[in-house]
Design a protein around this motif. Structure first.
Motif, short mmCIF file in Angstrom:
data_model
loop_
_atom_site.label_atom_id
_atom_site.label_comp_id
_atom_site.label_asym_id
_atom_site.label_seq_id
_atom_site.Cartn_x
_atom_site.Cartn_y
_atom_site.Cartn_z
N PHE A 279 -9.91 0.76 2.52
CA PHE A 279 -9.69 1.58 3.71
C PHE A 279 -10.43 2.90 3.60
O PHE A 279 -10.49 3.51 2.52
CB PHE A 279 -8.20 1.88 3.88
N GLY A 280 -10.96 3.36 4.73
CA GLY A 280 -11.41 4.73 4.80
C GLY A 280 -10.23 5.69 4.83
O GLY A 280 -9.07 5.26 4.92
N LYS A 281 -10.54 6.98 4.75
CA LYS A 281 -9.47 7.97 4.70
C LYS A 281 -8.87 8.28 6.07
O LYS A 281 -7.88 9.02 6.16
CB LYS A 281 -9.98 9.25 4.04
N GLY A 282 -9.44 7.74 7.11
CA GLY A 282 -8.87 7.89 8.44
C GLY A 282 -9.51 9.00 9.25
O GLY A 282 -9.99 10.00 8.71
N TYR B 213 0.85 -1.19 0.00
CA TYR B 213 0.00 0.00 0.00
C TYR B 213 0.88 1.24 0.00
O TYR B 213 2.02 1.22 0.45
CB TYR B 213 -0.84 0.08 1.28
N LEU C 157 -5.83 10.66 2.22
CA LEU C 157 -6.25 9.66 1.23
C LEU C 157 -6.33 8.26 1.81
O LEU C 157 -6.77 7.33 1.14
CB LEU C 157 -5.30 9.66 0.03
N GLY C 158 -5.89 8.08 3.05
CA GLY C 158 -5.89 6.75 3.64
C GLY C 158 -4.87 5.85 2.98
O GLY C 158 -3.86 6.31 2.43
N LEU C 159 -5.13 4.56 3.00
CA LEU C 159 -4.25 3.58 2.35
C LEU C 159 -4.84 3.18 1.01
O LEU C 159 -6.04 2.90 0.91
CB LEU C 159 -4.10 2.32 3.21
N LEU D 218 3.56 0.91 2.86
CA LEU D 218 3.29 -0.09 3.90
C LEU D 218 3.11 -1.46 3.26
O LEU D 218 2.39 -1.61 2.28
CB LEU D 218 2.01 0.28 4.66
N PHE E 154 -8.58 3.85 11.24
CA PHE E 154 -9.06 3.53 9.91
C PHE E 154 -10.15 2.47 9.98
O PHE E 154 -9.97 1.41 10.59
CB PHE E 154 -7.92 3.00 9.03
N GLN F 28 0.44 5.23 1.59
CA GLN F 28 -0.38 6.02 2.49
C GLN F 28 -0.03 7.49 2.32
O GLN F 28 1.11 7.88 2.48
CB GLN F 28 -0.15 5.60 3.94
N GLU G 107 -4.36 7.77 14.67
CA GLU G 107 -5.26 7.79 13.52
C GLU G 107 -5.96 6.43 13.43
O GLU G 107 -5.31 5.39 13.60
CB GLU G 107 -4.51 8.11 12.24
#
Lengths: 115, 114
Positions: free
Chosen positions: B104-107, A35, A41-43, A90, B90, A37, B88
């Motif tokens: 995954f969400g954006k956190g 991934y 935008l998250g992963l 990651l 997720f 990060q 953080e």
């Protein structure tokens, strides 16, 4: 305890260089993932592998390739690094014995800066 | 197709007060749902997961989440925040099917004030 290790915590590379990021897991997991990060935008999944020599594209594979020659090792390759590949990378692994509900175990990440 | 929306990018609470981190999902199949936490400069760690057993799931460090199919939600809660909860978080969905992909969400960044 599952351990996922990544070869470097920090890397600085120049535009156009070929970059190798290595990931090793010690739990005999079949699945491995890469991934990136980015803030806000998250992963996002780049590539994953569910067996040796097998790979599938994730959501953002452009500019990347992967290699899985051994079960415990999954490499991410940036063929020609660009500044927009500056990010946190990651690696994760999971077991197929929990099919449908696999927990992914993550490495500490590699922060890559491309100048 | 699957997607997840974390409704707040940042939540700030005082130590000792309740925590609520909101998550909505969509999934074509019966989903598995996860919450992961990432402390500064650390990798992601699983907090808890829902896998079609009990709808109220208990995780580590006093966190729990409730799966509500009618609301397509999987909100994360904790009765009393601790300074060490600052991190953080997720929300993650995995649809049933042959693909191992997680979305995954954006956190949500949780800040805990003394």
């Amino acid at each position: 305890d599952v351990k996922v290790t990544q070869s470097s915590r920090y890397l600085v590379k120049r535009t156009g260089e070929k970059v190798f990021l290595e990931c090793v897991q010690d739990m005999d997991h079949e699945n491995m993932f890469w991934y990136r990060q980015d803030p806000g935008l998250g992963l996002r999944l780049i590539y994953f592998s569910y067996d040796v020599k097998m790979k599938e594209k994730g959501d953002i594979p452009e500019g990347y390739s992967v290699s899985r020659e051994k079960k415990e090792r999954f490499s991410l390759i940036l063929e020609s690094a660009s500044t927009n590949q500056t990010s946190m990378y990651l690696c994760a692994s999971s077991s197929q014995t929990e099919w449908g509900q696999e927990t992914q175990y993550f490495g500490p990440g590699t922060r890559l800066l491309v100048l | 197709a699957q997607s997840v929306t974390q409704l707040d990018s940042h939540v700030s609470v005082s130590e000792g007060t309740p925590v609520l981190l909101r998550c909505n999902y969509s999934s074509s199949y019966s989903p598995s749902l996860f919450w992961y936490v990432q402390h500064p400069n650390k990798g992601l760690q699983l907090l808890l997961k829902y896998t079609s057993a009990a709808t109220l799931v208990k995780g580590i460090n006093g966190f729990e989440a409730e799966f509500k199919k009618s609301e397509t939600s999987f909100h994360l809660t904790k009765p009393s925040a601790h300074m060490s909860d600052a991190a953080e978080y997720f929300c993650v969905v995995r649809s049933g099917g042959s693909n191992y992909k997680l979305t995954f969400g954006k956190g949500t960044l949780l800040t805990v004030n003394p």
